[in-house]
Design a protein around this motif. Structure first.
Motif, mmCIF file in Angstrom:
data_model
loop_
_atom_site.group_PDB
_atom_site.id
_atom_site.type_symbol
_atom_site.label_atom_id
_atom_site.label_comp_id
_atom_site.label_asym_id
_atom_site.label_seq_id
_atom_site.Cartn_x
_atom_site.Cartn_y
_atom_site.Cartn_z
ATOM 1 N N THR A 19 8.242 -36.628 17.433
ATOM 2 C CA THR A 19 8.018 -37.944 17.138
ATOM 3 C C THR A 19 9.338 -38.763 16.928
ATOM 4 O O THR A 19 10.203 -38.523 16.507
ATOM 5 N N LEU A 20 9.302 -39.879 17.627
ATOM 6 C CA LEU A 20 10.448 -40.748 17.689
ATOM 7 C C LEU A 20 10.117 -41.909 16.512
ATOM 8 O O LEU A 20 9.277 -42.669 16.690
ATOM 9 N N ILE A 21 11.545 -42.017 15.787
ATOM 10 C CA ILE A 21 11.449 -42.979 14.915
ATOM 11 C C ILE A 21 12.852 -43.944 15.204
ATOM 12 O O ILE A 21 13.566 -43.414 15.493
ATOM 13 N N LEU A 76 19.088 -36.799 17.273
ATOM 14 C CA LEU A 76 19.707 -38.384 17.773
ATOM 15 C C LEU A 76 19.170 -38.357 19.109
ATOM 16 O O LEU A 76 19.351 -37.571 19.961
ATOM 17 N N PHE A 77 18.861 -39.879 19.565
ATOM 18 C CA PHE A 77 18.232 -40.012 20.768
ATOM 19 C C PHE A 77 18.921 -41.385 21.097
ATOM 20 O O PHE A 77 18.323 -42.398 21.024
ATOM 21 N N PRO A 78 20.312 -41.484 21.236
ATOM 22 C CA PRO A 78 20.882 -42.708 21.180
ATOM 23 C C PRO A 78 20.947 -43.379 22.473
ATOM 24 O O PRO A 78 20.922 -42.790 23.615
ATOM 25 N N GLY A 127 19.440 -34.556 30.982
ATOM 26 C CA GLY A 127 19.264 -35.491 32.048
ATOM 27 C C GLY A 127 18.129 -36.696 31.602
ATOM 28 O O GLY A 127 17.008 -36.164 31.248
ATOM 29 N N TYR A 128 18.411 -37.703 31.779
ATOM 30 C CA TYR A 128 17.704 -38.990 31.268
ATOM 31 C C TYR A 128 17.056 -39.688 32.375
ATOM 32 O O TYR A 128 18.089 -40.402 33.126
ATOM 33 N N LEU A 129 15.936 -39.565 33.010
ATOM 34 C CA LEU A 129 15.350 -40.393 34.178
ATOM 35 C C LEU A 129 14.431 -41.328 33.732
ATOM 36 O O LEU A 129 13.408 -41.008 33.286
ATOM 37 N N LEU A 169 15.441 -32.122 30.831
ATOM 38 C CA LEU A 169 15.036 -33.134 31.832
ATOM 39 C C LEU A 169 14.021 -34.173 30.876
ATOM 40 O O LEU A 169 13.030 -33.735 30.526
ATOM 41 N N TYR A 170 14.396 -35.454 30.658
ATOM 42 C CA TYR A 170 13.688 -36.415 30.136
ATOM 43 C C TYR A 170 12.944 -37.252 31.115
ATOM 44 O O TYR A 170 13.800 -38.046 31.766
ATOM 45 N N LEU A 171 11.574 -37.094 31.288
ATOM 46 C CA LEU A 171 10.989 -38.133 32.222
ATOM 47 C C LEU A 171 10.475 -39.472 31.453
ATOM 48 O O LEU A 171 9.664 -39.391 30.550
ATOM 49 N N GLU A 172 11.252 -40.571 31.376
ATOM 50 C CA GLU A 172 10.783 -41.756 30.517
ATOM 51 C C GLU A 172 9.969 -42.765 31.253
ATOM 52 O O GLU A 172 10.802 -43.389 32.302
ATOM 53 N N GLY A 173 8.942 -43.127 30.740
ATOM 54 C CA GLY A 173 8.162 -44.247 31.172
ATOM 55 C C GLY A 173 8.492 -45.568 30.766
ATOM 56 O O GLY A 173 8.351 -46.730 31.365
ATOM 57 N N GLY A 174 9.161 -45.634 29.420
ATOM 58 C CA GLY A 174 9.549 -46.707 28.899
ATOM 59 C C GLY A 174 8.574 -46.992 27.628
ATOM 60 O O GLY A 174 7.581 -46.719 27.822
ATOM 61 N N SER A 175 9.300 -47.109 26.401
ATOM 62 C CA SER A 175 8.468 -47.370 25.243
ATOM 63 C C SER A 175 7.503 -48.386 25.078
ATOM 64 O O SER A 175 7.825 -49.600 25.880
ATOM 65 N N GLY A 176 6.166 -48.016 24.934
ATOM 66 C CA GLY A 176 5.142 -49.025 24.636
ATOM 67 C C GLY A 176 4.684 -49.549 25.935
ATOM 68 O O GLY A 176 3.718 -50.436 25.994
ATOM 69 N N ILE A 177 4.755 -48.753 27.022
ATOM 70 C CA ILE A 177 4.174 -48.982 28.427
ATOM 71 C C ILE A 177 2.587 -48.812 28.405
ATOM 72 O O ILE A 177 2.124 -48.150 27.756
ATOM 73 N N VAL A 199 8.466 -35.489 28.220
ATOM 74 C CA VAL A 199 8.101 -36.871 28.754
ATOM 75 C C VAL A 199 7.708 -37.790 27.534
ATOM 76 O O VAL A 199 7.149 -37.229 26.510
ATOM 77 N N GLY A 200 7.773 -39.044 27.837
ATOM 78 C CA GLY A 200 7.342 -39.786 27.030
ATOM 79 C C GLY A 200 7.395 -41.453 27.438
ATOM 80 O O GLY A 200 7.713 -41.634 28.710
ATOM 81 N N GLY A 201 6.764 -42.344 26.602
ATOM 82 C CA GLY A 201 6.373 -43.693 26.897
ATOM 83 C C GLY A 201 4.972 -43.777 27.212
ATOM 84 O O GLY A 201 4.353 -43.412 28.168
ATOM 85 N N GLY A 202 4.259 -44.556 26.366
ATOM 86 C CA GLY A 202 2.934 -44.998 26.507
ATOM 87 C C GLY A 202 2.081 -43.983 25.859
ATOM 88 O O GLY A 202 0.839 -44.302 26.468
ATOM 89 N N ILE A 203 2.239 -42.835 25.434
ATOM 90 C CA ILE A 203 1.454 -41.907 25.047
ATOM 91 C C ILE A 203 0.880 -42.182 23.717
ATOM 92 O O ILE A 203 1.819 -42.261 22.754
ATOM 93 N N ARG A 204 -0.436 -42.658 23.611
ATOM 94 C CA ARG A 204 -1.012 -42.933 22.479
ATOM 95 C C ARG A 204 -2.150 -42.088 21.836
ATOM 96 O O ARG A 204 -2.578 -42.681 20.752
ATOM 97 N N ILE A 220 6.376 -33.425 24.381
ATOM 98 C CA ILE A 220 5.771 -34.717 24.526
ATOM 99 C C ILE A 220 6.419 -35.401 23.269
ATOM 100 O O ILE A 220 6.274 -35.173 22.370
ATOM 101 N N ILE A 221 6.542 -36.828 23.799
ATOM 102 C CA ILE A 221 7.396 -37.963 22.909
ATOM 103 C C ILE A 221 6.225 -38.799 22.687
ATOM 104 O O ILE A 221 5.777 -39.505 23.570
ATOM 105 N N THR A 222 6.121 -39.134 21.305
ATOM 106 C CA THR A 222 5.589 -40.461 20.806
ATOM 107 C C THR A 222 6.114 -41.377 19.948
ATOM 108 O O THR A 222 6.871 -40.559 18.824
ATOM 109 N N GLY A 223 6.397 -42.466 20.069
ATOM 110 C CA GLY A 223 7.149 -43.541 19.235
ATOM 111 C C GLY A 223 6.238 -44.347 18.850
ATOM 112 O O GLY A 223 5.974 -44.488 17.505
ATOM 113 N N THR A 224 5.815 -45.293 19.527
ATOM 114 C CA THR A 224 5.268 -46.558 19.056
ATOM 115 C C THR A 224 3.917 -46.243 18.423
ATOM 116 O O THR A 224 4.046 -47.030 17.489
ATOM 117 N N VAL A 225 3.296 -45.281 18.477
ATOM 118 C CA VAL A 225 2.145 -45.002 18.023
ATOM 119 C C VAL A 225 2.108 -44.805 16.434
ATOM 120 O O VAL A 225 1.311 -45.231 15.504
HETATM 121 C C1 1GP Z 1 10.409 -44.165 24.249
HETATM 122 O O1 1GP Z 1 9.487 -42.135 25.668
HETATM 123 C C2 1GP Z 1 9.427 -42.718 24.262
HETATM 124 O O2 1GP Z 1 11.881 -43.713 24.697
HETATM 125 C C3 1GP Z 1 8.456 -43.141 23.509
HETATM 126 O O3 1GP Z 1 7.584 -44.010 23.995
HETATM 127 O O4 1GP Z 1 7.123 -45.549 22.124
HETATM 128 O O5 1GP Z 1 5.483 -45.610 24.135
HETATM 129 O O6 1GP Z 1 5.619 -43.744 22.565
HETATM 130 P P1 1GP Z 1 6.423 -44.825 23.087
#
Ligand code: 1GP
Length: 245
Positions: A19-21, A76-78, A127-129, A169-177, A199-204, A220-225
């Motif tokens: 969980t990303l805070i 930390l995920f700076p 590695g962050y991609l 290796l982190y595959l980042e789609g972008g937060s909130g996509i 893997v993270g970005g847009g998983i809700r 699997i990373i989730t933040g926004t949710v």
């Molecule tokens: C952002 O990949 C993370 O760096 C999390 O993305 O906020 O869309 O869950 P979300």
């Protein structure tokens, strides 16, 4: 036990969930509550960071509040040098592999490394991609975004990360996509690259998290949710439950 050993041990049982805070999105007490509920919901670790700079005092206070609520590792995920705190258990020491700006490949790392050493935080090289659409991370990090339909580009960067000695290796789609990283891309990377794939970005939802895990994502990373739900425990239970085997 080091955080990296904890991660590798857990991965032996199958995919895990973090969980990303973002310390800038709520006060430390509220972040502590989120962390407690996420832990009760079954998340395996807590990441702290955001694309836009964080204030050191917010970050320190947030980690201390989280540590009062749970014993899960804090990592930390700076987004920049400001994202370092002595209170965290570990740092994902990242290089933005596909940035156009050397600052995000080795510049910020050189600026932050002496601080990390002085603080004694465990270092986990990663590695962050950033993949299309990339969100705020892509914009701030000046990334030459990997096209969603070109998994071979992600594979090439993933192999480069592995050969450079990075541990994850982190595959980042972008937060909130709106659409997470395509499963085809995760699968292609997983079939060629030996280091664990984050893997993270847009998983809700549990469904989206399971799709990523089934495609080969290890973490699997989730933040926004968690920012958008009233019942963090229930939501994390849905997502972490779908990730775990
Ligand atoms: C952002 O990949 C993370 O760096 C999390 O993305 O906020 O869309 O869950 P979300």
């Amino acid at each position: 036990m080091s955080v990296f050993t904890y991660i590798m041990d857990r991965l032996r049982e199958g995919p895990i969930h973090f969980t990303l805070i973002d310390p800038e999105k709520q006060d430390p007490a509220a972040a502590g509550e989120i962390a407690r509920e996420a832990a009760e919901g079954g998340t395996d670790g807590l990441m702290l960071g955001g694309s836009v700079g964080v204030m050191q005092s917010d970050l320190d206070g947030t980690i201390l509040a989280i540590k009062e609520q749970t014993s899960l590792p804090t990592i930390l995920f700076p987004g920049d040098v400001s994202g370092i705190s002595r209170h965290a258990d570990a740092i994902f020491f990242m290089s933005l592999l596909n940035s156009r700006n050397p600052y995000f490949i080795t510049g910020a790392q050189a600026a932050g490394a002496p601080l990390v050493k002085r603080m004694g935080v465990e270092v986990i090289p990663m590695g962050y991609l950033i993949v299309e659409p990339g969100g705020m991370a892509g914009y701030v990090g000046d990334a030459r975004l990997v096209p969603r339909a070109k998994p071979e580009v992600a594979v090439a960067y993933g192999l480069a990360a592995q050969y450079l000695g990075m541990k994850l290796l982190y595959l980042e789609g972008g937060s909130g996509i709106s659409e997470p990283i395509p499963p085809e891309m995760i699968g292609a990377v997983k079939s060629q690259v030996e280091i664990p794939v984050v893997v993270g970005g847009g998983i809700r939802s549990g469904k989206a998290a399971k799709a990523a895990a089934d495609a080969g994502a290890d973490i699997i990373i989730t933040g926004t949710v968690v920012e958008n739900t009233r019942d963090v425990k229930k939501k994390i239970k849905e997502i972490a439950g779908a990730v775990h085997r």
